[in-house]
Design an enzyme around this catalytic site. Sequence first.
Site, PDB file in Angstrom:
ATOM      1  CE  LYS A   9      52.321  34.125  20.288  1.00 40.26           C
ATOM      2  NZ  LYS A   9      52.746  32.658  19.613  1.00 40.26           N
TER       3      LYS A   9
ATOM      4  N   PRO B  18      50.835  29.208  17.876  1.00 45.63           N
ATOM      5  CG  PRO B  18      50.614  26.892  18.500  1.00 45.63           C
ATOM      6  CD  PRO B  18      49.782  28.225  18.299  1.00 45.63           C
TER       7      PRO B  18
ATOM      8  CG  ASN C  91      50.544  22.080  25.393  1.00 43.39           C
ATOM      9  OD1 ASN C  91      49.917  23.049  24.890  1.00 43.39           O
ATOM     10  ND2 ASN C  91      50.099  21.898  26.837  1.00 43.39           N
TER      11      ASN C  91
ATOM     12  CB  CYS D  92      49.084  22.562  31.739  1.00 45.92           C
ATOM     13  SG  CYS D  92      47.323  22.622  31.199  1.00 45.92           S
TER      14      CYS D  92
ATOM     15  CD  GLU E 211      44.888  26.243  31.795  1.00 44.50           C
ATOM     16  OE1 GLU E 211      45.613  25.291  32.126  1.00 44.50           O
ATOM     17  OE2 GLU E 211      43.795  26.656  32.271  1.00 44.50           O
TER      18      GLU E 211
HETATM   19  P1  NAD Z   1      57.825  29.503  27.209  1.00 46.63           P
HETATM   20  O1  NAD Z   1      57.789  30.162  28.431  1.00 46.63           O
HETATM   21  O2  NAD Z   1      59.004  30.262  26.257  1.00 46.63           O
HETATM   22  O3  NAD Z   1      56.452  29.616  26.355  1.00 46.63           O
HETATM   23  C1  NAD Z   1      55.325  29.241  26.798  1.00 46.63           C
HETATM   24  C2  NAD Z   1      54.385  29.998  25.649  1.00 46.63           C
HETATM   25  O4  NAD Z   1      54.256  31.380  25.910  1.00 46.63           O
HETATM   26  C3  NAD Z   1      54.673  29.804  24.261  1.00 46.63           C
HETATM   27  O5  NAD Z   1      53.644  29.417  23.571  1.00 46.63           O
HETATM   28  C4  NAD Z   1      55.329  31.043  23.661  1.00 46.63           C
HETATM   29  O6  NAD Z   1      55.167  31.246  22.534  1.00 46.63           O
HETATM   30  C5  NAD Z   1      54.393  31.759  24.576  1.00 46.63           C
HETATM   31  N1  NAD Z   1      55.261  33.298  24.942  1.00 46.63           N
HETATM   32  C6  NAD Z   1      56.467  33.178  25.581  1.00 46.63           C
HETATM   33  N2  NAD Z   1      56.847  34.601  25.586  1.00 46.63           N
HETATM   34  C7  NAD Z   1      55.638  35.337  25.197  1.00 46.63           C
HETATM   35  C8  NAD Z   1      55.242  36.551  25.449  1.00 46.63           C
HETATM   36  N3  NAD Z   1      56.028  37.513  25.897  1.00 46.63           N
HETATM   37  N4  NAD Z   1      54.080  37.065  24.835  1.00 46.63           N
HETATM   38  C9  NAD Z   1      53.257  36.168  24.322  1.00 46.63           C
HETATM   39  N5  NAD Z   1      53.389  35.025  24.315  1.00 46.63           N
HETATM   40  C10 NAD Z   1      54.695  34.508  24.789  1.00 46.63           C
HETATM   41  O7  NAD Z   1      58.289  28.120  27.234  1.00 46.63           O
HETATM   42  P2  NAD Z   1      58.300  27.184  26.285  1.00 46.63           P
HETATM   43  O8  NAD Z   1      59.529  26.231  26.390  1.00 46.63           O
HETATM   44  O9  NAD Z   1      57.466  27.286  25.124  1.00 46.63           O
HETATM   45  O10 NAD Z   1      57.204  25.992  27.014  1.00 46.63           O
HETATM   46  C11 NAD Z   1      57.631  25.281  28.287  1.00 46.63           C
HETATM   47  C12 NAD Z   1      56.944  25.905  29.353  1.00 46.63           C
HETATM   48  O11 NAD Z   1      55.817  26.395  29.219  1.00 46.63           O
HETATM   49  C13 NAD Z   1      56.439  24.466  30.052  1.00 46.63           C
HETATM   50  O12 NAD Z   1      57.308  24.202  31.150  1.00 46.63           O
HETATM   51  C14 NAD Z   1      55.132  24.932  30.670  1.00 46.63           C
HETATM   52  O13 NAD Z   1      55.196  25.509  32.108  1.00 46.63           O
HETATM   53  C15 NAD Z   1      54.596  26.059  29.922  1.00 46.63           C
HETATM   54  N6  NAD Z   1      53.625  25.595  28.898  1.00 46.63           N
HETATM   55  C16 NAD Z   1      52.373  25.499  29.503  1.00 46.63           C
HETATM   56  C17 NAD Z   1      51.450  24.809  28.804  1.00 46.63           C
HETATM   57  C18 NAD Z   1      49.756  25.010  29.169  1.00 46.63           C
HETATM   58  O14 NAD Z   1      49.318  24.079  28.898  1.00 46.63           O
HETATM   59  N7  NAD Z   1      49.400  25.620  30.494  1.00 46.63           N
HETATM   60  C19 NAD Z   1      51.464  24.821  27.442  1.00 46.63           C
HETATM   61  C20 NAD Z   1      52.571  25.086  26.796  1.00 46.63           C
HETATM   62  C21 NAD Z   1      53.693  25.571  27.604  1.00 46.63           C
END
Ligand code: NAD
Length: 478
Positions: free
Chosen positions: A175, A177, A152, A284, A250
């Site tokens: 790691k 995105p 994001n 977030c 976070e």
């Molecule tokens: P997601 O839960 O699949 O992934 C979120 C993030 O985690 C991604 O960057 C992904 O690459 C990483 N990730 C996923 N599985 C992982 C693992 N096993 N090990 C390491 N990294 C892993 O969700 P998404 O569809 O990419 O994003 C949507 C949700 O994620 C949102 O609803 C939000 O809650 C959350 N999000 C939060 C933030 C933030 O700034 N806090 C940022 C991006 C996404």
Amino acid sequence: MSYPDTLLFIDGQWQAASDGRTLDVLNPATAQVIGTVAHAGQPELAQALAAARRGFAVWSATPAFQRYQIMRRAAVLLRERAEEAATCMSLEQGKPVAEAHAEMAAAADIIDWMAEEGRRAYGRLVPARLMGVTQSVIRTPVGPVAAFCPWNFPVNQVVRKVSAALATGCSIIVKAPEETPASPAMLIRAFADAGVPPGVIGLVYGTPAEISETLIADDIIRKVTFTGSTAVGKILASLAGTHMKRVTMELGGHGPVIITADADITRAVSLLAAAKIRNAGQVCVSPTRFLIEKGVFEAFRSAYVARMQALVVGNGQRSGTQMGPVVSQRRLEAIEALVNEARDSGAKVETGGTRLAGPGYFYAPTVLTGLTADMRIMNEEPFGPISLLCPFDTLEDAIAEANRLPYGLAAYAFTGSGAVAARLRDTVRTGMLTINHIGLSLPEIPFGGIGDSGYGSEGGSEALDAYLDTRLVTSMDY
Ligand code: NAD
């Protein structure tokens, strides 16, 4: 400008994966492939770990003042390259170019601030109980760090972690995105070109679960930092716990906003609408549950809906665009499912509530009313341009609703009363509360959540604490 393919950065070298594997990168405004990113496998992860061990030995022995000079140089280079990086970021992430520019400027500020703060990572002397005894509290870098960063804010999420690690003398493997790889690579290039030695920063992309399971379990890694969803955060925190690694998490939120009848409604509408549509709501700390005192509900609703309807939504590369697409088809579908479910359960769509025409992943700025606490959208982070408007009778009701969810990241309030502001400060369970303005995310103030939103801070001097071990040396002079 053409969009670059992105390589891994390991031990000071930009390299492809040894098996040549890549992933496609899409432009979310067009759904077209615009480039590729190298996909690290086990050989590259092993190389990155070994390099981080060597990098830590070099960097932790580099004087703080020299680290500061190199970091400041990186900030200068980043500012010089901001134009190109912002264009890339907008292409791969979808956000308007102006937002990408702001993110680049903020990134350079974060590097400067963390670099300065690294020179002030003081220890202390504690008065002793016996003559001749000296009790020194010293703070030393925790060791090589594994950082997992989301799409994001492709640069901002990385720069907070890399700058804090570097300022304290840690090495770090990022790691970054896979969805948005080029702009974080430009950030890392600025550090490398500024003179950060080989091995101090590694940059990998690949299969997130494979990378996290490999890095977190490895003895070389001493700290884990993650930004992303609460669901994934819990998985990584338990993995880190199994291997006894320091952790910063976070995670997600569901930002409550309390608006009382004596608030400046015009100002609240204007600031909150801008905060909501930033990054198409994929933030977030996005304001999400708007809790509005009954007497001003209608005034707020009509002005806010009008604001949302007037927005220019489109390709972030086009000048005048105020909101771009969401990042992926997956996000589009998740948002759509949440809104459709709420509508089917009786919520009223005041505006939006649909995808927008076009090949990209566009969702209309959406305002819902008639919501009830059992709806999924009132409990799960929409992470999109969705505003949930709910009237309240008493301040106690509003506080209870704000505290109803296990999250505690950002909360907002608009009120004309100092007494109400003080009450909210004492009772709203949140990592960050911003009253009568939108004041989050500056390098010098803490940034982080409580409860299911995680722990640790990515701003302020607390950001550096997370990368330092506190150690005691007590000695007696004979
Ligand atoms: P997601 O839960 O699949 O992934 C979120 C993030 O985690 C991604 O960057 C992904 O690459 C990483 N990730 C996923 N599985 C992982 C693992 N096993 N090990 C390491 N990294 C892993 O969700 P998404 O569809 O990419 O994003 C949507 C949700 O994620 C949102 O609803 C939000 O809650 C959350 N999000 C939060 C933030 C933030 O700034 N806090 C940022 C991006 C996404």
